[in-house]
Structure formats: structure tokens, C-alpha cells
Scaffold this motif. Structure first.
Motif, PDB file in Angstrom:
ATOM      1  N   LEU A  92       0.812  -1.210   0.000  1.00 24.22           N
ATOM      2  CA  LEU A  92       0.000   0.000   0.000  1.00 24.22           C
ATOM      3  C   LEU A  92       0.848   1.264   0.000  1.00 24.22           C
ATOM      4  CD1 LEU A  92      -2.713  -1.025   2.631  1.00 24.22           C
ATOM      5  CD2 LEU A  92      -2.921  -1.023   0.151  1.00 24.22           C
ATOM      6  N   HIS A  93       2.020   1.209   0.647  1.00 28.96           N
ATOM      7  CA  HIS A  93       2.811   2.420   0.855  1.00 28.96           C
ATOM      8  C   HIS A  93       4.051   2.535  -0.022  1.00 28.96           C
ATOM      9  CE1 HIS A  93       0.219   3.422   4.186  1.00 28.96           C
ATOM     10  NE2 HIS A  93       0.440   2.263   4.742  1.00 28.96           N
ATOM     11  N   PRO A  95       6.196   2.770  -3.346  1.00 18.97           N
ATOM     12  CA  PRO A  95       5.881   3.143  -4.730  1.00 18.97           C
ATOM     13  C   PRO A  95       6.130   2.015  -5.731  1.00 18.97           C
ATOM     14  CG  PRO A  95       7.922   4.192  -4.017  1.00 18.97           C
ATOM     15  CD  PRO A  95       7.310   3.562  -2.802  1.00 18.97           C
ATOM     16  N   ARG A  98       2.938  -0.201  -5.926  1.00 17.22           N
ATOM     17  CA  ARG A  98       1.886   0.719  -6.352  1.00 17.22           C
ATOM     18  C   ARG A  98       1.996   0.996  -7.845  1.00 17.22           C
ATOM     19  NH1 ARG A  98       1.249   6.148  -3.020  1.00 17.22           N
ATOM     20  NH2 ARG A  98       1.072   4.547  -1.399  1.00 17.22           N
ATOM     21  N   ARG A 101       0.454  -1.443 -10.311  1.00 14.09           N
ATOM     22  CA  ARG A 101      -0.988  -1.390 -10.558  1.00 14.09           C
ATOM     23  C   ARG A 101      -1.293  -0.601 -11.832  1.00 14.09           C
ATOM     24  NH1 ARG A 101      -3.534  -2.958  -5.741  1.00 14.09           N
ATOM     25  NH2 ARG A 101      -2.265  -2.735  -3.852  1.00 14.09           N
ATOM     26  N   TYR A 102      -0.354   0.263 -12.237  1.00 10.15           N
ATOM     27  CA  TYR A 102      -0.595   1.167 -13.353  1.00 10.15           C
ATOM     28  C   TYR A 102       0.298   0.905 -14.566  1.00 10.15           C
ATOM     29  CZ  TYR A 102      -2.928   3.785  -9.639  1.00 10.15           C
ATOM     30  OH  TYR A 102      -3.750   4.152  -8.605  1.00 10.15           O
ATOM     31  N   ILE A 126       2.785   9.473  -9.042  1.00  6.96           N
ATOM     32  CA  ILE A 126       3.108   8.730  -7.822  1.00  6.96           C
ATOM     33  C   ILE A 126       4.166   9.492  -7.028  1.00  6.96           C
ATOM     34  CG2 ILE A 126       4.159   6.610  -6.913  1.00  6.96           C
ATOM     35  CD1 ILE A 126       2.830   5.081  -9.135  1.00  6.96           C
TER      36      ILE A 126
END
Length: 269
Positions: A92-93, A95, A98, A101-102, A126
Motif C-alpha cells: 500500500l505504501h 511506490p 503501487r 498497478r498502473y 506517484i
């Protein structure tokens, strides 16, 4: 944050690449240990240490057939401050996961930004503040692996020189290789461990069912969909209900979710 566009080199020697892919191929749980050892060796021979996460939404560590934790005993993330696989908040924290996901293609990143095959505006947004503290490294080559049913795998290659912040050369030389061997390893691992069937096999939705679900996915009610498609309210309810039966769903929300997992709703839903 800026996203720089970079070009990867093609791995040299098709026969050599096929040999490396064979070494990390998993067809059953008993293959996992040796495949992981080979993946770790491939990274080490190129001055890197690999970290593998098969599912960023899961708290379960990756293990071999004997229950050995791969990221600890094989990939050797054991030191204090390096046992990232024990910290479930990182998905979750940090980068790194994260960004996965993109983005579905390999990239490398440090505190100055993401370096990708093409510009990705999502990555540019981000926050990379305190990058080293949040990512537990100064720079990383990251290999996202997007799997069936919406599962995302986030994998990193970190330089053995922990002070190194520029991985542009390593990424150009080994990015494609790391991508191919990691995808082969992760896909095999997930298949070997997948025992629960979450979606009926060979599920085919009709054109009208998909059309109704696409509108439902963006928040339209049955009445609104009936007006948009110029069909009766009852017809819209029937198509959505029929899609739910095919997908073995318990309600409208799960029908939309499962249809999305199978790629029926596209990226605009």
C-alpha cells in the motif's frame, strides 16, 4: 514525478534465452525450489538480487513444496530492514508495487522518477518522497506481471551495490531478460498453487449482456440502461441476471467484478 522513456536491448542468443527460461519453469509445486534457485542465480550473475511477490493483495509468503519461504531462504532477504516480505503494508505504501498497478511493462525507478518504455502519466503522479525509506532501496528494476483474474505480481531486481542509484545500463542490458524469466517463474508458481476455481471455466457472455454490464459498471441503474439501449426495464434485468448465472455470482456487484476480471468490460469501466 517525471517518467523517462528508455529502450531495452534484446537478450542475446535465442538458445541461451530458452535455456534460462527452462531453468525457471514451474509445472508442479516440486519444481518451485530449483526454479527459485535458478532465478536467484540469474540475477546474481548480473550483479542483482531478486525479490518476488506473486500477489500484492496477499499476506501469504511465497513458499516451495516444503514450505520454505523463497524470499528468505533462497532470495536471501534476511537482514534487519531488508525483510520486506514480512511487512504487508508495503503493497500500500511502497511506490514499487503501487506502480505495478498502473504499468504492465518493465521499468526502473529511483528517487528522481520512473524510467519506462513509454510515457505513463499515472506513474508521473506517484509520490516518490522518501523513496529509499519507503522502497527499502536506492533504485530498482521492477517487473510487473499481470495475471488472470486481476492478480498483480510485483518483482524487483536490486543492485548488489546498495549505494547504486542509476540502473539505466543494467536495465538496458538485462531488462528484457529479467522480464521474461520473471514472468515465466511467477506464472508457473501461481498455476502450481492455484487450487480454488473462482470463476466458471469457458464462460461466454453475449454481446447484449456485456453491453448492459458495461453501463452498470459505471453506475447506471437498470432503468437508465433501458433508456440508453432503448430496451425494456425487464429486458435489462434479464441480461444482467443471465450474466450473473453464467458467472456464478451472488449479486449484481459480483457479476460486474467477475466480468471485469475476465476482461469483458475493458479499461473504461
Amino acid at each position: 514525478m517525471a517518467t523517462n522513456v528508455v529502450e531495452l536491448r534484446t537478450p542475446q542468443g535465442r538458445e541461451k534465452l530458452n535455456e534460462l527460461l527452462e531453468q525457471v519453469t514451474i509445472t508442479c509445486p516440486e519444481d518451485i525450489h530449483d526454479a527459485a534457485v535458478n532465478l536467484a542465480r540469474i540475477a546474481k550473475e548480473r550483479g542483482m538480487q531478486v525479490a518476488v511477490c506473486d500477489d500484492i493483495s496477499s499476506k501469504e509468503p511465497m513458499v516451495d513444496a516444503e514450505g520454505t519461504i523463497l524470499n528468505a531462504d533462497i532470495f536471501q532477504w534476511l537482514e534487519d530492514g531488508a525483510r520486506w516480505w514480512e511487512d504487508h503494508r508495503l503493497a500500500l505504501h511502497s511506490p514499487l508495487p503501487r506502480a505495478c498497478r498502473y504499468e504492465s511493462e518493465p521499468f526502473w525507478v529511483n528517487k528522481d522518477g520512473f524510467n519506462t518504455r513509454w510515457r505513463n502519466s499515472y506513474l508521473e503522479e506517484i509520490d516518490l518522497t522518501d523513496f529509499e525509506k519507503r522502497s527499502l532501496c536506492k533504485a530498482a528494476i521492477v517487473i510487473p506481471v499481470h495475471l488472470p483474474f486481476g492478480q498483480i505480481s510485483a518483482n524487483s531486481f536490486i543492485s548488489m551495490d546498495r549505494e547504486k542509484e542509476d540502473l539505466s545500463e543494467e536495465f538496458a542490458m538485462y531488462g528484457s531478460l529479467f522480464s521474461q524469466v520473471t514472468r515465466r517463474f511467477v506464472a508457473g508458481y501461481v498455476q502450481a498453487h492455484r487450487t480454488k476455481r473462482r470463476i466458471p471455466s469457458d464462460c461466454v457472455l453475449s454481446k447484449r449482456e456485456v453491453e448492459c454490464l458495461r453501463w452498470a459498471a459505471i453506475g447506471k441503474t437498470d432503468k437508465e440502461i433501458s433508456m440508453i439501449l432503448e430496451r425494456s426495464h425487464a429486458t435489462i434485468r434479464y441480461h444482467i441476471h443471465r450474466a450473473g448465472e453464467k458467472l456464478d455470482s451472488v449479486n449484481r456487484a459480483q457479476t460486474i467484478f467477475k466480468a471485469g476480471q475476465l476482461g469483458y468490460l475493458g479499461a473504461n469501466s
